[in-house]
Design a protein around this motif. Structure first.
Motif, PDB file in Angstrom:
ATOM      1  N   PHE A  40     -85.527 -44.619  -2.255  1.00  0.00           N
ATOM      2  CA  PHE A  40     -84.500 -43.577  -2.180  1.00  0.00           C
ATOM      3  C   PHE A  40     -84.826 -42.565  -1.091  1.00  0.00           C
ATOM      4  O   PHE A  40     -83.963 -42.182  -0.292  1.00  0.00           O
ATOM      5  N   ILE A  41     -86.098 -42.124  -1.007  1.00  0.00           N
ATOM      6  CA  ILE A  41     -86.465 -41.088  -0.051  1.00  0.00           C
ATOM      7  C   ILE A  41     -86.296 -41.579   1.381  1.00  0.00           C
ATOM      8  O   ILE A  41     -85.875 -40.832   2.269  1.00  0.00           O
ATOM      9  N   ASP A  42     -86.597 -42.885   1.626  1.00  0.00           N
ATOM     10  CA  ASP A  42     -86.419 -43.434   2.978  1.00  0.00           C
ATOM     11  C   ASP A  42     -84.932 -43.511   3.334  1.00  0.00           C
ATOM     12  O   ASP A  42     -84.535 -43.225   4.471  1.00  0.00           O
ATOM     13  N   TYR A  43     -84.111 -43.897   2.374  1.00  0.00           N
ATOM     14  CA  TYR A  43     -82.669 -44.005   2.615  1.00  0.00           C
ATOM     15  C   TYR A  43     -82.079 -42.631   2.941  1.00  0.00           C
ATOM     16  O   TYR A  43     -81.311 -42.470   3.901  1.00  0.00           O
ATOM     17  N   LEU A  44     -82.471 -41.632   2.127  1.00  0.00           N
ATOM     18  CA  LEU A  44     -81.967 -40.273   2.351  1.00  0.00           C
ATOM     19  C   LEU A  44     -82.459 -39.733   3.698  1.00  0.00           C
ATOM     20  O   LEU A  44     -81.693 -39.108   4.443  1.00  0.00           O
ATOM     21  N   MET A  45     -83.715 -40.005   4.036  1.00  0.00           N
ATOM     22  CA  MET A  45     -84.268 -39.502   5.305  1.00  0.00           C
ATOM     23  C   MET A  45     -83.544 -40.125   6.496  1.00  0.00           C
ATOM     24  O   MET A  45     -83.261 -39.437   7.484  1.00  0.00           O
ATOM     25  N   ASP A  46     -83.225 -41.424   6.417  1.00  0.00           N
ATOM     26  CA  ASP A  46     -82.526 -42.083   7.522  1.00  0.00           C
ATOM     27  C   ASP A  46     -81.142 -41.476   7.740  1.00  0.00           C
ATOM     28  O   ASP A  46     -80.704 -41.260   8.888  1.00  0.00           O
ATOM     29  N   ILE A  47     -80.429 -41.207   6.634  1.00  0.00           N
ATOM     30  CA  ILE A  47     -79.085 -40.584   6.762  1.00  0.00           C
ATOM     31  C   ILE A  47     -79.210 -39.210   7.413  1.00  0.00           C
ATOM     32  O   ILE A  47     -78.462 -38.864   8.340  1.00  0.00           O
ATOM     33  N   ARG A  48     -80.135 -38.406   6.933  1.00  0.00           N
ATOM     34  CA  ARG A  48     -80.291 -37.046   7.468  1.00  0.00           C
ATOM     35  C   ARG A  48     -80.693 -37.080   8.950  1.00  0.00           C
ATOM     36  O   ARG A  48     -80.192 -36.272   9.745  1.00  0.00           O
ATOM     37  N   MET A  49     -81.605 -38.009   9.318  1.00  0.00           N
ATOM     38  CA  MET A  49     -82.016 -38.088  10.713  1.00  0.00           C
ATOM     39  C   MET A  49     -80.856 -38.561  11.604  1.00  0.00           C
ATOM     40  O   MET A  49     -80.690 -38.089  12.739  1.00  0.00           O
ATOM     41  N   ARG A  50     -80.032 -39.493  11.098  1.00  0.00           N
ATOM     42  CA  ARG A  50     -78.889 -39.967  11.872  1.00  0.00           C
ATOM     43  C   ARG A  50     -77.883 -38.826  12.103  1.00  0.00           C
ATOM     44  O   ARG A  50     -77.358 -38.636  13.206  1.00  0.00           O
ATOM     45  N   LYS A  51     -77.611 -38.040  11.047  1.00  0.00           N
ATOM     46  CA  LYS A  51     -76.691 -36.907  11.185  1.00  0.00           C
ATOM     47  C   LYS A  51     -77.278 -35.839  12.106  1.00  0.00           C
ATOM     48  O   LYS A  51     -76.552 -35.224  12.899  1.00  0.00           O
ATOM     49  N   ALA A  52     -78.609 -35.620  11.999  1.00  0.00           N
ATOM     50  CA  ALA A  52     -79.246 -34.615  12.854  1.00  0.00           C
ATOM     51  C   ALA A  52     -79.138 -35.004  14.326  1.00  0.00           C
ATOM     52  O   ALA A  52     -78.875 -34.157  15.191  1.00  0.00           O
ATOM     53  N   LYS A  53     -79.327 -36.297  14.635  1.00  0.00           N
ATOM     54  CA  LYS A  53     -79.208 -36.744  16.022  1.00  0.00           C
ATOM     55  C   LYS A  53     -77.778 -36.552  16.534  1.00  0.00           C
ATOM     56  O   LYS A  53     -77.580 -36.185  17.699  1.00  0.00           O
ATOM     57  N   GLU A  54     -76.774 -36.778  15.664  1.00  0.00           N
ATOM     58  CA  GLU A  54     -75.384 -36.560  16.084  1.00  0.00           C
ATOM     59  C   GLU A  54     -75.128 -35.095  16.395  1.00  0.00           C
ATOM     60  O   GLU A  54     -74.475 -34.755  17.399  1.00  0.00           O
ATOM     61  N   LEU A  55     -75.660 -34.194  15.536  1.00  0.00           N
ATOM     62  CA  LEU A  55     -75.458 -32.757  15.759  1.00  0.00           C
ATOM     63  C   LEU A  55     -76.207 -32.273  17.003  1.00  0.00           C
ATOM     64  O   LEU A  55     -75.698 -31.446  17.762  1.00  0.00           O
ATOM     65  N   LEU A  56     -77.418 -32.765  17.216  1.00  0.00           N
ATOM     66  CA  LEU A  56     -78.198 -32.335  18.380  1.00  0.00           C
ATOM     67  C   LEU A  56     -77.558 -32.811  19.682  1.00  0.00           C
ATOM     68  O   LEU A  56     -77.531 -32.078  20.680  1.00  0.00           O
ATOM     69  N   ALA A  57     -77.043 -34.027  19.675  1.00  0.00           N
ATOM     70  CA  ALA A  57     -76.467 -34.584  20.897  1.00  0.00           C
ATOM     71  C   ALA A  57     -75.049 -34.068  21.156  1.00  0.00           C
ATOM     72  O   ALA A  57     -74.627 -33.967  22.318  1.00  0.00           O
ATOM     73  N   GLY A  58     -74.293 -33.717  20.089  1.00  0.00           N
ATOM     74  CA  GLY A  58     -72.882 -33.378  20.272  1.00  0.00           C
ATOM     75  C   GLY A  58     -72.547 -31.923  20.090  1.00  0.00           C
ATOM     76  O   GLY A  58     -71.351 -31.573  20.067  1.00  0.00           O
ATOM     77  N   SER A  59     -73.546 -31.049  19.905  1.00  0.00           N
ATOM     78  CA  SER A  59     -73.237 -29.618  19.715  1.00  0.00           C
ATOM     79  C   SER A  59     -74.361 -28.779  20.289  1.00  0.00           C
ATOM     80  O   SER A  59     -75.408 -29.308  20.674  1.00  0.00           O
ATOM     81  N   ASP A  60     -74.142 -27.452  20.313  1.00  0.00           N
ATOM     82  CA  ASP A  60     -75.154 -26.504  20.787  1.00  0.00           C
ATOM     83  C   ASP A  60     -75.764 -25.729  19.632  1.00  0.00           C
ATOM     84  O   ASP A  60     -76.280 -24.619  19.810  1.00  0.00           O
ATOM     85  N   MET A  61     -75.690 -26.264  18.419  1.00  0.00           N
ATOM     86  CA  MET A  61     -76.239 -25.586  17.251  1.00  0.00           C
ATOM     87  C   MET A  61     -77.739 -25.354  17.432  1.00  0.00           C
ATOM     88  O   MET A  61     -78.443 -26.169  18.037  1.00  0.00           O
ATOM     89  N   LEU A  62     -78.217 -24.226  16.872  1.00  0.00           N
ATOM     90  CA  LEU A  62     -79.647 -23.960  16.882  1.00  0.00           C
ATOM     91  C   LEU A  62     -80.357 -24.988  15.995  1.00  0.00           C
ATOM     92  O   LEU A  62     -79.771 -25.515  15.044  1.00  0.00           O
ATOM     93  N   ILE A  63     -81.612 -25.210  16.305  1.00  0.00           N
ATOM     94  CA  ILE A  63     -82.357 -26.234  15.563  1.00  0.00           C
ATOM     95  C   ILE A  63     -82.473 -25.864  14.093  1.00  0.00           C
ATOM     96  O   ILE A  63     -82.379 -26.719  13.213  1.00  0.00           O
ATOM     97  N   ARG A  64     -82.640 -24.569  13.793  1.00  0.00           N
ATOM     98  CA  ARG A  64     -82.735 -24.193  12.383  1.00  0.00           C
ATOM     99  C   ARG A  64     -81.402 -24.395  11.664  1.00  0.00           C
ATOM    100  O   ARG A  64     -81.377 -24.706  10.457  1.00  0.00           O
ATOM    101  N   ASP A  65     -80.276 -24.250  12.406  1.00  0.00           N
ATOM    102  CA  ASP A  65     -78.974 -24.505  11.788  1.00  0.00           C
ATOM    103  C   ASP A  65     -78.782 -26.000  11.555  1.00  0.00           C
ATOM    104  O   ASP A  65     -78.212 -26.419  10.533  1.00  0.00           O
TER     105      ASP A  65
END
Length: 777
Positions: free
Chosen positions: A709-734
């Motif tokens: 479960f923890i690996d599955y959840l981590m993969d989803i969060r990392m995939r979403k984080a990469k989308e936000l980092l690449a497609g927006s100017d949000m601060l890293i803490r946000d």
């Protein structure tokens, strides 16, 4: 007439006394000279044996120390020793790292860690209680130890809470960080070395019928012995003498249980321990007894000859031959009558003399045959001493070899190693020895046509040539060696109907440095696994791989493991073929290639075990490196890996085919996909939401998704984080909060562990890639 006979007897007596004195003096002098030489040779042989054992032990302990140093430099070690935010995943990571080390190195029994800074501890002894016990006092005391590392002799490591079950280990303790002195250390690692494995390195070095070996520390305490009950006890005064305490190496005689023995010892400069070899004097004196008996026989034969010569001289000078023969015949008849064996006596006057002469000739022939039989053994010993550098005075080797008929030039020399290909196809070991014997004879004939050399069988199927050159032209000598190797290879192929691979060492300036050329030849010969058999490989042609090549090649296996998880056989086969091609083209040493395959097979087994531990019943054992050593070329190694991967893929397909999809898991995964941004999302949360137990949710999730479960959840969060980092100017803490992490430091650490980049580095990389793509368009 009486006066004449008196003169005759006096002359015979004087001649006999003179000849007897010469013979006895010569035999005695020869005995003392020969025995002194043999005694010195026995001492050198035993000390050389200790030196080889000492070198083997040094290599093993330095390899363990190198493993500990690499572990201390790893990021996992930094997280354990210093990171305040270390969590369960980090604990699992460092335990996995320790497990990999234990699987890849049979010498290491267990590894213990202790953080002085964070008061954390970790140990790999599964039977010990989960509190720091008596075994950790060594690490605690090391915090104030003056040196950077400490090697402790054998101790008993408890394996249960009561301390009734234990195992003998030697412990290497190193500080963290590596160069921090007492008072400034943040932690330490203790590597427990299996004492039984250390003893197995030395026990076969000496024949049990001759004696035995053991190891003592600087205080005379036994730390490795065949009798495990003696470990930890003090060596007796008979063995641990004052000279042994003060000197680094030597030998002395002692009485043990009423039996005379000789004790040889040598100190290891790395550990300070002494390796002790106890040999029976009776076994050591066997060569001396044989020499004594041989000289005694020679003396008797010479005395008989002297008597016969005196009789001949006397008969020529004083009396007719028929009178001599008559007197000799009468004496022989009287002796035979006394012994009552007259029926077996010779019928003529010359019978007794003929019998004596036949015995003399038989003894002479037997001595000549013994000399011929021992010549190959002496040649082998002298050649091996030159190749391994066992002699303290190498200058003695050339005269010794010349004395037995194998002269060498004192200038440029080269060692060459030849090995028959496909040795497993040779029916018996005896046949293999016959092939090697024939190869030695052929090689010596070919070498001596242009140069001077000697050939021996170093071990089963391995023949070593020592080639010496008269001229000092290095380039021309190398060409001569290549030409000789080509002739030998062609002759074996034509006459033996087999193939042989030959490794050429570097050219040396004399027999003193021949040891390096021998090592180079063996290293070059090992590359036949990559280049194939029936080849001539020079050490000058071997290209060393660039630094970091091991990690690059190991990193290529991640895509193969991914294809294995997906059971994509075609893609997996192409990736494996490309990986082996990269290893062959990188110039990696054969041992490095085998180590890479071991690491890869462990990764593949781990991936399969994550899906279903039951599938690992037939996984490769921790002795996989020894299994891989039987393959002679890289193609055979590749076939083995493909076969093992195919077996894993079959097991995964069978497991997946027998499993049905669970609707509950589909609803759980949909829920996770919709609520991944909630920081409190956990197995307990899911169990409460779906009215199931935590263990049932965990089991269902892993069975259906083949992931935790923890690996599955981590993969989803990392995939979403990469989308936000690449497609927006949000601060890293946000971004961290948007994907469910309240602690930005934990988010940064997990992101880098997952992608290899920090969030900032990943954003810059993606923006640069988009910009470059826009410029291209």
């Amino acid at each position: 007439m009486i006066a004449k006979r008196s003169h005759s007897k006096l002359a015979i007596t004087i001649i006999l006394l003179f000849l007897s004195l010469c013979i006895v003096s010569t035999a005695g002098l020869s005995y003392f000279i020969t025995t002194d030489h043999l005694q010195a040779e026995v001492r050198r042989t035993n000390m050389s044996l200790l030196r080889e054992v000492n070198g083997k032990l040094l290599l093993v302990l330095k390899a363990v120390d190198s493993e500990a140093i690499q572990f201390l430099r790893s990021r996992d070690m930094w997280v354990f020793m210093e990171d305040d935010s270390a969590d369960q995943q980090d604990s699992i990571a460092i335990n996995n790292r320790i497990g990999d080390i234990l699987l890849s190195n049979d010498i290491i029994f267990s590894i213990d860690l202790y953080s002085y800074a964070k008061k954390r501890w970790s140990q790999t002894n599964p039977f010990q209680q989960r509190e720091s016990g008596i075994d950790y006092r060594l690490i605690n005391a090391f915090e104030h130890y003056k040196n950077f590392y400490q090697l402790i002799g054998t101790r008993k490591l408890s394996l249960d809470d009561s301390g009734t079950i234990w195992h003998n280990v030697m412990t290497l303790i190193r500080s963290y960080p590596l160069t921090h002195a007492e008072g400034y250390r943040k932690g330490a690692v203790a590597v427990n070395i299996d004492e039984l494995s250390i003893f197995n390195l030395i026990k076969n070095a000496i024949d049990p019928s001759l004696g035995y070996m053991f190891i003592v520390d600087a205080n005379g305490t036994i730390i490795s012995h065949e009798d495990k009950s003696l470990i930890g006890s003090q060596a007796g005064e008979t063995v641990w003498t004052k000279d042994m305490r003060e000197r680094d190496e030597g030998q002395f005689s002692a009485k043990m249980n009423g039996i005379g023995r000789t004790v040889f010892y040598m100190k290891s400069p790395y550990t300070g321990w002494k390796i002790v070899s106890v040999v029976s004097d009776a076994e050591l004196s066997k060569p001396l007894v044989r020499v004594r008996n041989t000289l005694l026989v020679i003396s008797v034969v010479l005395l008989l000859l002297a008597g016969a010569m005196s009789a001949v001289v006397n008969s020529w000078m004083f009396r007719p031959v028929n009178r001599v023969l008559s007197n000799v015949t009468k004496q022989l008849q009287a002796y035979r009558a006394y012994e009552r064996k007259s029926e077996h006596a010779a019928d003529d006057e010359f019978g007794g003399i003929e019998t004596s002469l036949s015995h003399i000739l038989a003894d002479s022939d037997r001595m000549f045959r013994q000399m011929l039989e021992t010549q190959p053994i002496i040649k082998w010993r002298l050649a091996m001493d030159a190749l391994i550098g066992a002699r303290k005075n190498p200058g003695e080797l050339l005269p010794s070899l010349e004395a037995i008929g194998f002269p060498l030039y004192a200038g440029h020399m080269m060692a060459m190693a030849a090995e028959f290909d496909r040795k497993s196809e040779i029916a018996t070991k005896q046949d293999l020895h016959l092939y090697c014997y024939a190869l030695c004879n052929v090689a010596e004939e070919m070498i001596n046509t242009e140069c001077l050399g000697v050939a021996i069988e170093a071990r089963d199927g391995l023949v070593v040539f020592i080639v010496s050159f008269a001229e000092a032209d290095a380039e021309a000598n190398v060409l001569r060696a290549l030409a000789v190797a080509e002739l030998i290879k062609s002759y074996v192929e034509e006459q033996f109907k087999r193939t042989v691979s030959i490794g050429l060492g570097r050219l040396t300036q004399g027999i003193d440095t021949l040891q390096q050329s021998y090592h180079d030849a063996l290293s070059a010969l090992s590359y036949k696994m990559i280049l194939g058999g029936n080849t001539i490989i020079s050490s000058e042609d071997i290209r060393e791989p660039a630094g970091g090549e091991f990690m690059r090649l190991l990193g290529m296996t991640d895509t193969i493991v991914d294809s294995l998880r997906l059971t994509d056989r075609e893609k997996m086969a192409k990736q494996t073929e490309r990986w082996f091609g990269e290893m062959a083209g990188s110039g990696a040493a054969p041992d490095m290639i085998r180590q890479l395959v071991v690491q890869f097979m462990m990764k593949a087994a781990k991936a399969v075990g994550e899906i279903d531990p039951a599938l690992l019943e037939e996984a490769p054992s921790h002795r996989l490196f020894d299994l891989l050593s039987q393959y002679e070329n890289i193609r055979q190694l590749s076939d083995y890996v493909n076969e093992q991967l195919g077996r894993y893929a079959d097991q995964l397909e069978e497991k997946r085919g027998s499993r049905e999809r669970n609707d509950v898991v589909e609803r759980i995964t949909a829920f996770i996909d919709a609520h991944y941004m909630h920081s409190d999302l956990s197995l307990n949360y899911l169990a409460s939401e779906f009215k199931l137990s935590v263990s049932h949710v965990s089991r269902l999730f892993k069975e259906q998704t083949e992931r935790n479960f923890i690996d599955y959840l981590m993969d989803i969060r990392m995939r979403k984080a990469k989308e936000l980092l690449a497609g927006s100017d949000m601060l890293i803490r946000d971004v961290s909060g948007a994907v469910g992490y309240t602690n930005v430091n934990s988010f940064v650490r997990i992101f880098k562990k997952s992608t290899g980049f920090t969030p900032g580095e990943y954003r810059e990389r993606e923006q640069a890639a988009r910009k470059e793509s826009g410029d291209t368009e």
